[in-house]
Design a protein around this motif. Structure first.
Motif, short mmCIF file in Angstrom:
data_model
loop_
_atom_site.label_atom_id
_atom_site.label_comp_id
_atom_site.label_asym_id
_atom_site.label_seq_id
_atom_site.Cartn_x
_atom_site.Cartn_y
_atom_site.Cartn_z
N PRO A 1 -4.93 14.92 -32.59
CA PRO A 1 -4.25 13.67 -32.20
C PRO A 1 -3.41 13.87 -30.94
CG PRO A 1 -3.11 14.72 -34.03
CD PRO A 1 -4.36 15.52 -33.79
N ASN B 1 -10.58 17.16 -31.25
CA ASN B 1 -10.33 16.12 -32.25
C ASN B 1 -8.85 15.98 -32.61
OD1 ASN B 1 -10.16 18.58 -33.56
ND2 ASN B 1 -11.08 17.81 -35.45
N ARG C 1 -4.89 8.00 -30.30
CA ARG C 1 -5.19 8.99 -31.34
C ARG C 1 -3.86 9.42 -31.96
NH1 ARG C 1 -7.84 11.76 -27.33
NH2 ARG C 1 -6.76 13.67 -27.95
#
Length: 149
Positions: A87, A85, A137
């Motif tokens: 970035p 998860n 992201r």
């Protein structure tokens, strides 16, 4: 100039910025904030670029503090893995001027494969909006202005 042909009102977007504020989704903040395209806008307890620590960057990136593995030496110095998860890039808006961050502050995230870019808050806000609109992201932390030391 229009930077994107469509906008998604569900995504956090920098809508304005000035000398002493940033505006996200048309809500004004006079303190440092960090956020991703989706989710909450968080207050960032940093008032100057010089106060940014490796821990503060981990907070922005959403990485939980983990204790070092005492058996890691058995892996021959294997690098830590980037959490799924995490970035791709963390943008840091350092106020009116760009302030580069020291290597010891950025290295923990760089070693995980997370890019870090420090730039003026105006440049970070524009860059964030572009990357966010491309579906990247990205996480951004913005200081509305650099306070006097």
């Amino acid at each position: 100039m229009q930077l994107q042909s469509e906008s998604n009102p569900a995504l956090n977007t920098v809508t304005a910025y000035g000398h002493d504020y940033v505006e996200i989704n048309e809500i004004t903040y006079a303190h440092a904030v960090y956020f991703a395209p989706e989710g909450d806008i968080h207050e960032w307890h940093v008032s100057r670029a010089a106060d940014i620590t490796a821990g503060a960057l981990r907070e922005v990136a959403g990485l939980e503090d983990s204790k070092p593995d005492p058996m890691a030496f058995l892996d021959g110095g294997a690098m830590a893995e980037k959490p799924p998860n995490a970035p791709e890039v963390v943008l840091i808006g350092t106020g009116l001027k760009q302030h580069l961050l020291p290597n010891q502050v950025t290295q923990p995230l760089l070693s995980l494969g997370i890019g870090i870019e420090a730039m003026s808050t105006q440049a970070a806000a524009r860059t964030y909006n572009i990357l966010m609109s491309e579906g990247r992201r990205v996480v951004v932390a913005l200081l509305p202005h650099e306070e006097a030391a």
